[in-house]
Design a protein around this motif. Structure first.
Motif, mmCIF file in Angstrom:
data_model
loop_
_atom_site.group_PDB
_atom_site.id
_atom_site.type_symbol
_atom_site.label_atom_id
_atom_site.label_comp_id
_atom_site.label_asym_id
_atom_site.label_seq_id
_atom_site.Cartn_x
_atom_site.Cartn_y
_atom_site.Cartn_z
ATOM 1 N N ALA A 266 19.241 26.610 -44.087
ATOM 2 C CA ALA A 266 17.845 26.524 -43.646
ATOM 3 C C ALA A 266 17.777 26.007 -42.209
ATOM 4 O O ALA A 266 17.048 26.550 -41.364
ATOM 5 C CB ALA A 266 17.052 25.609 -44.578
ATOM 6 N N LEU A 267 18.548 24.959 -41.903
ATOM 7 C CA LEU A 267 18.569 24.425 -40.536
ATOM 8 C C LEU A 267 19.117 25.463 -39.557
ATOM 9 O O LEU A 267 18.582 25.655 -38.461
ATOM 10 C CB LEU A 267 19.416 23.151 -40.476
ATOM 11 N N THR A 281 12.964 25.484 -33.340
ATOM 12 C CA THR A 281 14.175 24.862 -33.874
ATOM 13 C C THR A 281 13.859 23.563 -34.604
ATOM 14 O O THR A 281 13.098 22.733 -34.087
ATOM 15 C CB THR A 281 15.153 24.516 -32.734
ATOM 16 N N THR A 282 14.421 23.404 -35.776
ATOM 17 C CA THR A 282 14.430 22.096 -36.425
ATOM 18 C C THR A 282 15.813 21.494 -36.177
ATOM 19 O O THR A 282 16.817 21.973 -36.703
ATOM 20 C CB THR A 282 14.144 22.213 -37.928
ATOM 21 N N VAL A 283 15.849 20.483 -35.344
ATOM 22 C CA VAL A 283 17.110 19.833 -34.981
ATOM 23 C C VAL A 283 17.549 18.931 -36.134
ATOM 24 O O VAL A 283 16.709 18.284 -36.770
ATOM 25 C CB VAL A 283 16.918 19.007 -33.690
ATOM 26 N N ALA A 284 18.844 18.885 -36.388
ATOM 27 C CA ALA A 284 19.400 17.897 -37.325
ATOM 28 C C ALA A 284 19.764 16.656 -36.524
ATOM 29 O O ALA A 284 20.703 16.694 -35.726
ATOM 30 C CB ALA A 284 20.620 18.457 -38.030
ATOM 31 N N THR A 285 18.997 15.592 -36.689
ATOM 32 C CA THR A 285 19.265 14.352 -35.946
ATOM 33 C C THR A 285 20.085 13.415 -36.831
ATOM 34 O O THR A 285 19.612 12.988 -37.889
ATOM 35 C CB THR A 285 17.950 13.693 -35.522
ATOM 36 N N ARG A 308 26.208 26.398 -36.553
ATOM 37 C CA ARG A 308 25.387 26.602 -35.346
ATOM 38 C C ARG A 308 24.013 25.941 -35.432
ATOM 39 O O ARG A 308 23.032 26.402 -34.852
ATOM 40 C CB ARG A 308 25.246 28.086 -35.004
ATOM 41 N N VAL A 309 23.958 24.848 -36.189
ATOM 42 C CA VAL A 309 22.744 24.028 -36.220
ATOM 43 C C VAL A 309 22.703 23.182 -34.947
ATOM 44 O O VAL A 309 23.733 22.700 -34.480
ATOM 45 C CB VAL A 309 22.747 23.098 -37.462
ATOM 46 N N THR A 310 21.523 22.998 -34.363
ATOM 47 C CA THR A 310 21.371 22.115 -33.208
ATOM 48 C C THR A 310 21.399 20.665 -33.693
ATOM 49 O O THR A 310 20.598 20.292 -34.564
ATOM 50 C CB THR A 310 20.050 22.397 -32.465
ATOM 51 N N VAL A 311 22.290 19.871 -33.145
ATOM 52 C CA VAL A 311 22.503 18.495 -33.616
ATOM 53 C C VAL A 311 22.132 17.504 -32.507
ATOM 54 O O VAL A 311 22.504 17.691 -31.347
ATOM 55 C CB VAL A 311 23.970 18.287 -34.043
ATOM 56 N N ALA A 312 21.399 16.474 -32.882
ATOM 57 C CA ALA A 312 21.112 15.342 -32.006
ATOM 58 C C ALA A 312 21.718 14.080 -32.599
ATOM 59 O O ALA A 312 21.900 13.990 -33.818
ATOM 60 C CB ALA A 312 19.599 15.166 -31.825
ATOM 61 N N LEU A 313 22.019 13.123 -31.733
ATOM 62 C CA LEU A 313 22.438 11.790 -32.175
ATOM 63 C C LEU A 313 21.393 10.785 -31.719
ATOM 64 O O LEU A 313 20.892 10.871 -30.591
ATOM 65 C CB LEU A 313 23.775 11.401 -31.538
ATOM 66 N N ALA A 314 21.057 9.841 -32.580
ATOM 67 C CA ALA A 314 20.101 8.790 -32.224
ATOM 68 C C ALA A 314 20.505 7.506 -32.928
ATOM 69 O O ALA A 314 21.361 7.505 -33.809
ATOM 70 C CB ALA A 314 18.675 9.212 -32.596
ATOM 71 N N THR A 315 19.865 6.391 -32.521
ATOM 72 C CA THR A 315 20.320 5.087 -33.039
ATOM 73 C C THR A 315 19.679 4.685 -34.363
ATOM 74 O O THR A 315 20.239 3.908 -35.109
ATOM 75 C CB THR A 315 20.014 3.954 -32.043
ATOM 76 N N ASP A 316 18.438 5.137 -34.617
ATOM 77 C CA ASP A 316 17.668 4.629 -35.768
ATOM 78 C C ASP A 316 17.433 3.127 -35.629
ATOM 79 O O ASP A 316 17.270 2.423 -36.631
ATOM 80 C CB ASP A 316 18.385 4.940 -37.085
ATOM 81 N N CYS A 317 17.439 2.604 -34.419
ATOM 82 C CA CYS A 317 17.370 1.151 -34.221
ATOM 83 C C CYS A 317 16.231 0.537 -35.030
ATOM 84 O O CYS A 317 15.057 0.861 -34.854
ATOM 85 C CB CYS A 317 17.192 0.826 -32.736
ATOM 86 N N ASN A 318 16.598 -0.341 -35.972
ATOM 87 C CA ASN A 318 15.634 -1.028 -36.836
ATOM 88 C C ASN A 318 16.335 -2.247 -37.417
ATOM 89 O O ASN A 318 17.557 -2.299 -37.440
ATOM 90 C CB ASN A 318 15.134 -0.070 -37.934
ATOM 91 N N PRO A 319 15.570 -3.243 -37.866
ATOM 92 C CA PRO A 319 16.215 -4.504 -38.244
ATOM 93 C C PRO A 319 16.929 -4.456 -39.602
ATOM 94 O O PRO A 319 17.673 -5.380 -39.924
ATOM 95 C CB PRO A 319 15.034 -5.483 -38.314
ATOM 96 N N GLY A 320 16.710 -3.403 -40.386
ATOM 97 C CA GLY A 320 17.289 -3.367 -41.728
ATOM 98 C C GLY A 320 18.588 -2.591 -41.799
ATOM 99 O O GLY A 320 19.642 -3.138 -42.106
ATOM 100 N N SER A 321 18.516 -1.296 -41.492
ATOM 101 C CA SER A 321 19.645 -0.419 -41.803
ATOM 102 C C SER A 321 20.449 0.028 -40.602
ATOM 103 O O SER A 321 21.453 0.728 -40.765
ATOM 104 C CB SER A 321 19.140 0.812 -42.552
ATOM 105 N N SER A 322 20.032 -0.369 -39.386
ATOM 106 C CA SER A 322 20.804 0.054 -38.198
ATOM 107 C C SER A 322 20.319 -0.731 -36.985
ATOM 108 O O SER A 322 19.555 -0.225 -36.178
ATOM 109 C CB SER A 322 20.616 1.560 -37.940
#
Ligand code: ZN
Length: 405
Positions: A266-267, A281-285, A308-322
């Motif tokens: 689907a992605l 495009t729905t990016v997979a982050t 060939r899915v478009t991939v992003a990286l991000a931090t998810d910066c939050n006080p609980g899980s990352s």
């Protein structure tokens, strides 16, 4: 062309310039050697071989180092109070992560003053900038009342134009036995209060949070109100989130840790068609800081990239899980634990993040793009993964302005 151009600035003597503009033999990162670039009015006015560099009012000597686009962190939760270090310690002692600790932060956030919340966002924004992040998306989601969500977004908007309404983060305690009523609140008064301050709407679609029907209802009404769509999907287990994100044309499905073949297909089906210039495009982050911090299996980036899915990286910066604001840390994790090459990880942390925010003026260095860039204390972008945990960001330019390091 501006009638009154500001002072120009030449970044000269760049050993390795990552442009993300593929050409010839340059590969997907569009690498140029022995380059220079000229900044005027916050934009890149020229880039090319250093020997042809034009004159400028000011000059930064990169001294042969690598220069790359500023990181685009397309997923963070910076508006909160308090921290949850004891919860982290408990997880590292063997307790599982369930997402339930979000309510702890909701209590602390509601009790905090505007100034406390603002100071916390400011601290984290500066922390991220020092690590090379020039664009950061910021979500609400720890207020979970009409007034607290609106003020969270108002404060987020003081630091970023990429603000996301996440009233559907979890069902707050006062609605625990009537989640349908909470969804109605999110879709009605809370959305109306959030609208002036939000560009995006997001839902935590996960067991224990919001199911597919709730998520669809919330995203549909948000889209009708003019917001772009993003979705927390398939983090803690398999689920309907990714398929829903694709169905609704969301810009990004975030986490993507537990995917079926149908989810990957689907992605992949949304991968951008450059000939038509379609923006569907729905990016997979991917957010490896979350798996690190919850000691969970990492998402399989290789599988997505091979499809060939478009991939992003991000931090998810939050006080609980990352609780990290470091894109270089996420790059290192993605390379070591998720099957990405260093080039793929750097692309995902810059151009990939820009795609996830549907931006074409950041995450790339070309004429006319924003002059958002980082100068490394290293000769190559490879060092971001090769030398994990080392402060390699020498200088950051944001809108063409050198930032204090
Ligand atoms: Zn998140």
């Amino acid at each position: 062309m501006s009638v009154h151009p500001g002072p120009s600035l030449l970044v000269d003597n760049i050993g390795e310039l990552v442009t993300n503009e593929p050409y010839g033999e340059a590969g997907p990162l569009g690498i140029r050697r022995r380059a220079a670039l000229l900044v005027e009015d916050g934009r890149i006015a020229w880039l090319g071989p250093a020997k042809y560099a034009p004159a400028a009012d000011g000059r930064i000597d990169a001294d042969g180092a690598a220069v790359l686009p500023g990181f685009v962190d397309s997923h963070s939760h910076l508006v909160f109070a308090g921290d949850r270090a004891p919860e982290f310690a408990a997880r590292m002692a063997g307790q599982p992560y369930t997402g339930g600790g979000i309510r702890t932060t909701v209590g602390a956030t509601r009790a905090a003053s505007d100034d406390t919340l603002r100071a916390n966002v400011s601290r984290l924004r500066i922390e991220a900038l020092r690590q090379g992040t020039t664009t950061i998306e910021i979500k609400s989601g720890y207020g979970l009342s009409v007034t607290d969500e609106a003020r969270s977004l108002r404060i987020a908007g003081e630091f970023s134009t990429e603000t996301t309404f996440l009233g559907a983060h979890v069902v707050p305690p006062e609605y625990a036995d009537r989640p349908d009523d909470y969804v109605s609140l999110v879709c009605g008064p809370m959305l109306r209060a959030a609208l002036p301050y939000a560009r995006w709407i997001d839902v935590f679609c996960e067991r224990g949070a919001f199911d597919a029907d709730h998520a669809r209802a919330i995203l549909t009404v948000g889209q009708a109100a003019g917001l772009g769509l993003r979705l927390h999907a398939n983090q803690l287990g398999p689920g309907p989130g990714v398929q829903l994100a694709v169905e609704l044309g969301a810009a990004s499905a975030d986490h993507c840790t537990h995917l079926t073949d149908a989810d990957v297909d689907a992605l992949a089906s949304t991968t951008v068609d450059w000939t038509s210039g379609s923006e569907t495009t729905t990016v997979a982050t991917l957010l490896p800081g979350a798996e690190f911090s919850t000691r969970s299996p990492y998402p399989d980036a290789r599988r997505l990239l091979d499809a060939r899915v478009t991939v992003a990286l991000a931090t998810d910066c939050n006080p609980g899980s990352s609780y990290t604001s470091s894109m270089p840390f996420c790059i290192a994790l993605a390379v070591r634990e998720m099957g990405m090459t260093p080039a793929e990880a750097v692309w995902a942390a810059t151009a990939g993040g820009a795609r996830a925010l549907r931006r074409d003026d950041v995450g790339v260095l070309r004429r006319g793009a924003r002059a958002d860039l980082t100068i490394l204390d290293a000769p190559s972008y490879l060092h971001l993964a090769y030398r994990p945990g080392v402060p390699l960001i020498r200088q950051v330019l944001h809108n063409g302005v050198p930032q204090c390091q």
